[in-house]
Design an enzyme around this catalytic site. Structure first.
Site, PDB file in Angstrom:
ATOM      1  N   HIS A   1       0.827  -1.205   0.000  1.00 44.28           N
ATOM      2  CA  HIS A   1       0.000   0.000   0.000  1.00 44.28           C
ATOM      3  C   HIS A   1       0.861   1.256   0.000  1.00 44.28           C
ATOM      4  O   HIS A   1       1.711   1.446   0.864  1.00 44.28           O
ATOM      5  CB  HIS A   1      -0.926   0.042   1.224  1.00 44.28           C
ATOM      6  CG  HIS A   1      -1.747   1.300   1.248  1.00 44.28           C
ATOM      7  ND1 HIS A   1      -2.956   1.399   0.606  1.00 44.28           N
ATOM      8  CD2 HIS A   1      -1.497   2.527   1.771  1.00 44.28           C
ATOM      9  CE1 HIS A   1      -3.428   2.628   0.756  1.00 44.28           C
ATOM     10  NE2 HIS A   1      -2.556   3.335   1.462  1.00 44.28           N
TER      11      HIS A   1
ATOM     12  N   HIS B   1      -1.683   2.952  -8.238  1.00 41.97           N
ATOM     13  CA  HIS B   1      -2.058   2.143  -9.406  1.00 41.97           C
ATOM     14  C   HIS B   1      -1.835   2.956 -10.663  1.00 41.97           C
ATOM     15  O   HIS B   1      -1.964   4.176 -10.661  1.00 41.97           O
ATOM     16  CB  HIS B   1      -3.520   1.684  -9.325  1.00 41.97           C
ATOM     17  CG  HIS B   1      -4.518   2.813  -9.267  1.00 41.97           C
ATOM     18  ND1 HIS B   1      -4.772   3.522  -8.121  1.00 41.97           N
ATOM     19  CD2 HIS B   1      -5.318   3.363 -10.224  1.00 41.97           C
ATOM     20  CE1 HIS B   1      -5.691   4.451  -8.363  1.00 41.97           C
ATOM     21  NE2 HIS B   1      -6.033   4.379  -9.631  1.00 41.97           N
TER      22      HIS B   1
HETATM   23  P1  5GP Z   1      -8.424   6.535 -10.228  1.00 47.16           P
HETATM   24  O1  5GP Z   1      -9.556   7.481 -10.495  1.00 47.16           O
HETATM   25  O2  5GP Z   1      -8.158   6.388  -8.744  1.00 47.16           O
HETATM   26  O3  5GP Z   1      -7.201   6.833 -11.034  1.00 47.16           O
HETATM   27  O4  5GP Z   1      -8.913   5.136 -10.794  1.00 47.16           O
HETATM   28  C1  5GP Z   1      -9.656   4.213 -10.070  1.00 47.16           C
HETATM   29  C2  5GP Z   1     -10.112   3.154 -11.052  1.00 47.16           C
HETATM   30  O5  5GP Z   1     -10.505   2.019 -10.314  1.00 47.16           O
HETATM   31  C3  5GP Z   1     -11.310   3.567 -11.924  1.00 47.16           C
HETATM   32  O6  5GP Z   1     -10.962   3.436 -13.296  1.00 47.16           O
HETATM   33  C4  5GP Z   1     -12.399   2.576 -11.512  1.00 47.16           C
HETATM   34  O7  5GP Z   1     -13.223   2.179 -12.601  1.00 47.16           O
HETATM   35  C5  5GP Z   1     -11.615   1.423 -10.956  1.00 47.16           C
HETATM   36  N1  5GP Z   1     -12.293   0.670  -9.921  1.00 47.16           N
HETATM   37  C6  5GP Z   1     -12.986   1.150  -8.853  1.00 47.16           C
HETATM   38  N2  5GP Z   1     -13.443   0.151  -8.081  1.00 47.16           N
HETATM   39  C7  5GP Z   1     -13.025  -1.007  -8.672  1.00 47.16           C
HETATM   40  C8  5GP Z   1     -13.197  -2.388  -8.334  1.00 47.16           C
HETATM   41  O8  5GP Z   1     -13.818  -2.766  -7.339  1.00 47.16           O
HETATM   42  N3  5GP Z   1     -12.636  -3.296  -9.181  1.00 47.16           N
HETATM   43  C9  5GP Z   1     -11.935  -2.924 -10.303  1.00 47.16           C
HETATM   44  N4  5GP Z   1     -11.424  -3.896 -11.065  1.00 47.16           N
HETATM   45  N5  5GP Z   1     -11.763  -1.628 -10.648  1.00 47.16           N
HETATM   46  C10 5GP Z   1     -12.301  -0.688  -9.836  1.00 47.16           C
HETATM   47 ZN    ZN Z   2      -4.150  -0.002  -0.221  1.00 48.58          ZN
END
Ligand code: 5GP
Ligand code: ZN
Length: 114
Positions: A46, A100
């Site tokens: 993390h 990520h």
């Molecule tokens: P961020 O906005 O933090 O860069 O991206 C988060 C990403 O995580 C988004 O594209 C969203 O669709 C994805 N996401 C959110 N919850 C989940 C989940 O439970 N499983 C998966 N595989 N993707 C998720």
């Molecule tokens: Zn975490």
């Protein structure tokens, strides 16, 4: 971290579609794909973002990029191209505070990205 969504995915407590895994990285399909190929490369440890990871574990970035290239090759987008990005903080729209990168490919993408 028990209350972190991506830590829970890494621990297998929440299901995901895994496409690659090694000791440092878990790659899964995004639940809400924005391109034909949309894979999330999660660090297994993390870190809230690249800012924290750059202090605590800078080697993880090489591991994530290497994993992303493997996934891009396996998913058939390495030749035509792909985008590898990480949203950091509220201005960038980071929704999940666990390190990520997004791997996006399989269609043409615009630039600049707004
Ligand atoms: P961020 O906005 O933090 O860069 O991206 C988060 C990403 O995580 C988004 O594209 C969203 O669709 C994805 N996401 C959110 N919850 C989940 C989940 O439970 N499983 C998966 N595989 N993707 C998720
Ligand atoms: Zn975490």
């Amino acid at each position: 971290m028990e209350d972190c969504l991506f830590c829970r995915i890494v621990a297998g407590k929440i299901p995901s579609t895994k496409v690659f895994e090694d000791d440092a990285v878990l790659a899964i399909r995004d639940i809400n794909p924005q391109a034909p190929v949309h894979v999330l490369l999660l660090s297994k440890r993390h870190h809230a973002s690249v800012v924290d990871a750059s202090r605590a574990d800078p080697a993880v970035f090489g591991r994530i990029v290497a994993a992303a290239v493997k996934v891009a090759t396996a998913d058939g987008v390495a030749e035509r191209g792909f985008r590898l990005l990480t949203n950091t903080g509220p201005d960038a729209g980071q929704a999940v505070p666990h390190l990520h990168f997004h791997l996006l490919g399989g269609r043409e993408m615009g630039w600049p990205p707004w």
